[in-house]
Design a protein around this motif. Structure first.
Motif, PDB file in Angstrom:
ATOM      1  N   ARG A   1       0.856  -1.195   0.000  1.00  0.00           N
ATOM      2  CA  ARG A   1       0.000   0.000   0.000  1.00  0.00           C
ATOM      3  C   ARG A   1       0.887   1.238   0.000  1.00  0.00           C
TER       4      ARG A   1
ATOM      5  N   LEU B   1       0.962   5.533  -0.406  1.00  0.00           N
ATOM      6  CA  LEU B   1       0.278   6.825  -0.473  1.00  0.00           C
ATOM      7  C   LEU B   1       1.189   7.806  -1.187  1.00  0.00           C
TER       8      LEU B   1
ATOM      9  N   LEU C   1      -1.464  -1.263  -4.087  1.00  0.00           N
ATOM     10  CA  LEU C   1      -2.513  -0.261  -4.122  1.00  0.00           C
ATOM     11  C   LEU C   1      -1.846   1.103  -3.988  1.00  0.00           C
TER      12      LEU C   1
ATOM     13  N   VAL D   1      -2.572   5.053  -3.673  1.00  0.00           N
ATOM     14  CA  VAL D   1      -3.583   6.062  -3.364  1.00  0.00           C
ATOM     15  C   VAL D   1      -2.947   7.441  -3.541  1.00  0.00           C
TER      16      VAL D   1
ATOM     17  N   ARG E   1      -7.521  12.345 -12.320  1.00  0.00           N
ATOM     18  CA  ARG E   1      -8.622  11.405 -12.576  1.00  0.00           C
ATOM     19  C   ARG E   1      -8.799  11.188 -14.076  1.00  0.00           C
TER      20      ARG E   1
ATOM     21  N   GLU F   1      -7.683   5.961 -10.147  1.00  0.00           N
ATOM     22  CA  GLU F   1      -8.962   5.669  -9.509  1.00  0.00           C
ATOM     23  C   GLU F   1      -8.968   5.991  -8.021  1.00  0.00           C
ATOM     24  N   HIS F   2      -7.870   5.740  -7.352  1.00  0.00           N
ATOM     25  CA  HIS F   2      -7.839   5.863  -5.890  1.00  0.00           C
ATOM     26  C   HIS F   2      -7.292   7.243  -5.504  1.00  0.00           C
ATOM     27  N   LEU F   3      -8.174   8.220  -5.514  1.00  0.00           N
ATOM     28  CA  LEU F   3      -7.806   9.599  -5.230  1.00  0.00           C
ATOM     29  C   LEU F   3      -8.614  10.124  -4.056  1.00  0.00           C
ATOM     30  N   VAL F   4      -7.951  10.876  -3.186  1.00  0.00           N
ATOM     31  CA  VAL F   4      -8.581  11.402  -1.979  1.00  0.00           C
ATOM     32  C   VAL F   4      -8.244  12.883  -1.848  1.00  0.00           C
TER      33      VAL F   4
END
Length: 231
Positions: free
Chosen positions: A56, A58, A79, A81, A94, A99-102
């Motif tokens: 994972r 970030l 993964l 993010v 995007r 896909e994995h955006l915060v």
């Protein structure tokens, strides 16, 4: 020449607005003004991350997502993010397929402790309102034994410095104004690079934030620095 840096209490809003204004032309400006070296810098960072075999990752201050995309290719089983507090930049990311955006502020991340195996931040820590607080948040969300990687601009040693500084403060802002229409954003860039801690000073900041084994690698003659450390 007066500094273009905002007061500390206004920095977050200043940076958020500035990047929102240049989001659509940000990638073009980056690639041209770096002479394409930014691709090499991201690939170098991704090779280091791949060797850590994180599950994972970030990518903090992910912006338009270029590093996150590079990490995804280098670590296909992980993964990745991306987090940023500038929504227009995340919209660009995007559209590139991330896909994995915060939407998140680097000083107050919405993740539990020990959520990630690696945290990366490319050309973003310099823009944070508090470098120690940002580093503390990165450490908080890393698992024990996890790694942080910081990629950012630095001022090279002489004689390259003698050429680099005129380019940074005079040539680059004018060319960037033609590309983005926002010369002030790139006047800020030069001043922020001059102020940003580098080399041993950054390693001390990492240790003060609770990281161990900090390492510093100058890239491209020292115009960029890559830092790694472990929780």
């Amino acid at each position: 020449m007066p500094s273009t840096l905002p007061p500390p209490e206004e920095k977050s809003q200043f940076v958020q607005t500035m990047f929102g204004e240049i989001a659509e032309r940000y990638d073009l400006a980056n690639h041209l003004l770096s002479g394409g070296l930014d691709f090499l810098w991201r690939r170098r960072a991704a090779r280091l991350i791949r060797a850590w075999q994180p599950a994972r990752i970030l990518d903090l201050a992910t912006g338009s997502g270029d590093l996150a995309i590079t990490l995804g290719r280098a670590c296909p089983g992980a993964l990745v993010v991306g987090a940023d507090f500038c929504r227009p930049m995340l919209s660009v990311a995007r559209r590139k397929g991330l896909e994995h955006l915060v939407t998140a502020d680097g000083l107050q991340l919405p993740f539990p402790e020990a959520s990630f195996d690696a945290v990366t931040i490319a050309f973003g820590l310099r823009n944070m309102a508090s470098w120690p607080k940002a580093l503390a948040e990165m450490r908080r969300i890393l698992r024990p034994g996890g790694h942080v990687l910081i990629l950012d601009f630095s001022v090279p040693l002489a004689p390259l410095r003698w050429v680099y500084r005129p380019y940074l403060h005079h040539v680059l802002p004018r060319v960037a104004a033609l590309l983005t229409g926002k010369k002030a954003a790139y006047d800020y860039l030069g001043d922020s690079i001059e102020q940003f801690p580098q080399g041993p000073v950054m390693c001390v900041l990492l240790e003060d934030a609770g990281f161990s084994d900090p390492e510093h690698q100058p890239l491209s003659g020292g115009i960029v620095s890559l830092y790694t450390a472990k929780r």
